[in-house]
Design an enzyme around this catalytic site. Structure first.
Site, PDB file in Angstrom:
ATOM      1  N   ASN A 115     -19.241  -8.173  34.080  1.00 41.91           N
ATOM      2  CA  ASN A 115     -20.500  -7.690  34.648  1.00 41.91           C
ATOM      3  C   ASN A 115     -21.629  -7.759  33.631  1.00 41.91           C
ATOM      4  O   ASN A 115     -21.435  -7.465  32.453  1.00 41.91           O
ATOM      5  CB  ASN A 115     -20.334  -6.261  35.163  1.00 41.91           C
ATOM      6  CG  ASN A 115     -19.393  -6.217  36.346  1.00 41.91           C
ATOM      7  OD1 ASN A 115     -19.076  -7.255  36.915  1.00 41.91           O
ATOM      8  ND2 ASN A 115     -18.939  -5.041  36.694  1.00 41.91           N
ATOM      9  N   HIS A 172     -19.905 -12.129  29.910  1.00 36.85           N
ATOM     10  CA  HIS A 172     -20.944 -12.953  30.558  1.00 36.85           C
ATOM     11  C   HIS A 172     -22.336 -12.487  30.155  1.00 36.85           C
ATOM     12  O   HIS A 172     -23.319 -12.895  30.758  1.00 36.85           O
ATOM     13  CB  HIS A 172     -20.789 -12.915  32.081  1.00 36.85           C
ATOM     14  CG  HIS A 172     -19.551 -13.625  32.553  1.00 36.85           C
ATOM     15  ND1 HIS A 172     -19.060 -13.524  33.822  1.00 36.85           N
ATOM     16  CD2 HIS A 172     -18.694 -14.462  31.897  1.00 36.85           C
ATOM     17  CE1 HIS A 172     -17.950 -14.253  33.937  1.00 36.85           C
ATOM     18  NE2 HIS A 172     -17.711 -14.821  32.779  1.00 36.85           N
ATOM     19  N   GLY A 220     -11.651  -5.128  40.559  1.00 35.88           N
ATOM     20  CA  GLY A 220     -12.837  -5.618  41.266  1.00 35.88           C
ATOM     21  C   GLY A 220     -13.314  -7.005  40.899  1.00 35.88           C
ATOM     22  O   GLY A 220     -14.504  -7.202  40.689  1.00 35.88           O
TER      23      GLY A 220
HETATM   24  P1  NAD Z   1     -16.916 -11.471  43.006  1.00 33.70           P
HETATM   25  O1  NAD Z   1     -18.052 -11.060  43.887  1.00 33.70           O
HETATM   26  O2  NAD Z   1     -16.507 -12.893  43.057  1.00 33.70           O
HETATM   27  O3  NAD Z   1     -15.638 -10.601  43.406  1.00 33.70           O
HETATM   28  C1  NAD Z   1     -15.728  -9.225  43.563  1.00 33.70           C
HETATM   29  C2  NAD Z   1     -14.356  -8.714  43.942  1.00 33.70           C
HETATM   30  O4  NAD Z   1     -14.437  -7.312  43.978  1.00 33.70           O
HETATM   31  C3  NAD Z   1     -13.868  -9.194  45.324  1.00 33.70           C
HETATM   32  O5  NAD Z   1     -12.556  -9.689  45.203  1.00 33.70           O
HETATM   33  C4  NAD Z   1     -13.923  -7.934  46.187  1.00 33.70           C
HETATM   34  O6  NAD Z   1     -12.858  -7.855  47.097  1.00 33.70           O
HETATM   35  C5  NAD Z   1     -13.805  -6.840  45.157  1.00 33.70           C
HETATM   36  N1  NAD Z   1     -14.500  -5.615  45.521  1.00 33.70           N
HETATM   37  C6  NAD Z   1     -15.667  -5.480  46.205  1.00 33.70           C
HETATM   38  N2  NAD Z   1     -16.004  -4.191  46.286  1.00 33.70           N
HETATM   39  C7  NAD Z   1     -15.020  -3.497  45.654  1.00 33.70           C
HETATM   40  C8  NAD Z   1     -14.791  -2.128  45.409  1.00 33.70           C
HETATM   41  N3  NAD Z   1     -15.651  -1.195  45.841  1.00 33.70           N
HETATM   42  N4  NAD Z   1     -13.688  -1.766  44.720  1.00 33.70           N
HETATM   43  C9  NAD Z   1     -12.798  -2.708  44.280  1.00 33.70           C
HETATM   44  N5  NAD Z   1     -12.958  -4.019  44.501  1.00 33.70           N
HETATM   45  C10 NAD Z   1     -14.051  -4.401  45.160  1.00 33.70           C
HETATM   46  O7  NAD Z   1     -17.240 -10.991  41.523  1.00 33.70           O
HETATM   47  P2  NAD Z   1     -16.546 -11.382  40.137  1.00 33.70           P
HETATM   48  O8  NAD Z   1     -15.132 -11.773  40.345  1.00 33.70           O
HETATM   49  O9  NAD Z   1     -16.860 -10.306  39.173  1.00 33.70           O
HETATM   50  O10 NAD Z   1     -17.359 -12.691  39.799  1.00 33.70           O
HETATM   51  C11 NAD Z   1     -17.695 -12.927  38.551  1.00 33.70           C
HETATM   52  C12 NAD Z   1     -19.178 -13.266  38.379  1.00 33.70           C
HETATM   53  O11 NAD Z   1     -20.072 -12.415  39.079  1.00 33.70           O
HETATM   54  C13 NAD Z   1     -19.530 -13.074  36.949  1.00 33.70           C
HETATM   55  O12 NAD Z   1     -20.155 -14.225  36.475  1.00 33.70           O
HETATM   56  C14 NAD Z   1     -20.497 -11.890  36.906  1.00 33.70           C
HETATM   57  O13 NAD Z   1     -21.341 -11.979  35.802  1.00 33.70           O
HETATM   58  C15 NAD Z   1     -21.181 -12.028  38.204  1.00 33.70           C
HETATM   59  N6  NAD Z   1     -21.783 -10.846  38.839  1.00 33.70           N
HETATM   60  C16 NAD Z   1     -21.926  -9.658  38.176  1.00 33.70           C
HETATM   61  C17 NAD Z   1     -22.463  -8.560  38.826  1.00 33.70           C
HETATM   62  C18 NAD Z   1     -22.663  -7.285  38.065  1.00 33.70           C
HETATM   63  O14 NAD Z   1     -22.909  -7.338  36.855  1.00 33.70           O
HETATM   64  N7  NAD Z   1     -22.553  -6.123  38.733  1.00 33.70           N
HETATM   65  C19 NAD Z   1     -22.808  -8.641  40.181  1.00 33.70           C
HETATM   66  C20 NAD Z   1     -22.643  -9.872  40.839  1.00 33.70           C
HETATM   67  C21 NAD Z   1     -22.135 -10.968  40.152  1.00 33.70           C
END
Ligand code: NAD
Length: 287
Positions: free
Chosen positions: A118, A137, A222
């Site tokens: 994240n 990242h 997550g």
């Molecule tokens: P992703 O969106 O691909 O996957 C998120 C996963 O989390 C899914 O499998 C989903 O089922 C699960 N999920 C959703 N809500 C949940 C909850 N409340 N509790 C538990 N699980 C839950 O995201 P990723 O795999 O982290 O993808 C990686 C990329 O996304 C990275 O490059 C990252 O930097 C970027 N990213 C980061 C953020 C952030 O910093 N918050 C947000 C969006 C994307």
């Protein structure tokens, strides 16, 4: 802490990992911040499934914007996207899962390491320490010189740019505040673009892999498991029969891998409900 009942297999796995050498390594993804109101990567309302115009740039889809190729051609357009995302993340607050990992770090000290994909900075804002948190990242709150890879400690983006509505045009104030040095070139966001590679100096590539190889237990929260370094980390740990717990809302390559192993367990549900209970059980068993 809220305590969601966990299956007996979780307590068994935690107890079996307690005497193994190495730390508990926790790997987190966008799902842990979903309950703080930050859209995940691929889920509904996510930035990356958006069309051009929906999240900052009128011209490019987010996945085309988040590249070095785009930044070198149109740095101001790329900065608008990141400043907007940063303002969304800064309005969000850490949730119970982030806070539980802070408590767990306090209990386990050097037997704890957090590796996060994240870029929202919520783990650090909750209180996770800089030394035991690898932001593989990057971090949306920081910027660095584009011409000195790995040489400069990323700096905080000035607070004056905190409020950045989606439609705000790049202006002279931003041009001035985002300079690398007075009169110098524009800094870049401290994030790993899609067309870039991990390295050790900026993103802790080797350290994260080594941590997974030497972990007493790996807890994955997550993430959909689509990025390279997390995939390698989980596969290395699984190949060594390291106890592996995956907490996720949906199926992923990691849930399938954990289910296939004797020392693997999948906990389907929301991170903010499950992680506090998991953290409390680990602290009780290991501390
Ligand atoms: P992703 O969106 O691909 O996957 C998120 C996963 O989390 C899914 O499998 C989903 O089922 C699960 N999920 C959703 N809500 C949940 C909850 N409340 N509790 C538990 N699980 C839950 O995201 P990723 O795999 O982290 O993808 C990686 C990329 O996304 C990275 O490059 C990252 O930097 C970027 N990213 C980061 C953020 C952030 O910093 N918050 C947000 C969006 C994307």
């Amino acid at each position: 802490m809220t305590c969601t009942p966990l299956p007996a297999e979780f307590a068994d796995l935690v107890a079996s990992a307690r005497t193994r050498p190495g730390p508990l390594v926790v790997l987190t993804g966008a799902g842990i911040s979903a309950e703080s109101g930050i859209p995940t990567f691929r889920g509904p309302g996510g930035y990356w499934t958006a069309k051009a115009g929906e999240h900052a740039s009128e011209k490019l889809r987010p996945e085309a914007l988040a590249t070095w190729a785009a930044f070198s051609r149109m740095p101001e357009e790329v900065w608008r996207f990141y400043l907007y995302r940063r303002s969304v993340c800064r309005r969000a607050e850490p949730n119970a899962a982030h806070r539980a990992l802070v408590e767990l770090e306090r209990a386990l000290q050097d037997r704890f390491l957090l590796v996060t994909q994240n870029v929202d900075g919520l783990h650090r804002r909750a209180g996770s320490s800089e030394a035991r948190t690898y932001e593989i990242h990057g971090n949306l709150n920081r910027m660095r010189c584009p011409n000195a890879p790995g040489e400069e400690k990323p700096r905080m983006i000035p607070e004056a740019l905190l409020d950045w509505p989606r439609e705000r045009a790049f202006d002279d104030e931003a041009r001035r505040l985002l300079r690398c040095c007075p009169g110098g070139t524009l800094a870049r966001p401290h994030v790993l673009f899609f067309d870039e590679c991990y390295d050790e100096a900026t993103y802790r590539f080797r350290s994260s892999l080594q941590a997974a190889q030497h972990a007493a237990m790996l807890m994955v929260v997550g993430t959909s498991g689509q990025t390279n370094l997390p995939d390698q980390m989980v596969r290395h740990a699984a190949a060594r029969e390291t106890p592996l717990v995956v907490c996720n809302l949906d199926e992923s390559p990691f849930t399938r891998l954990a289910r296939d192993r004797a020392r693997g367990l999948v906990l389907r549900g929301k991170a903010a409900q499950l992680v506090p209970a998991m953290a409390e059980a680990i602290a009780r068993s290991w501390a």
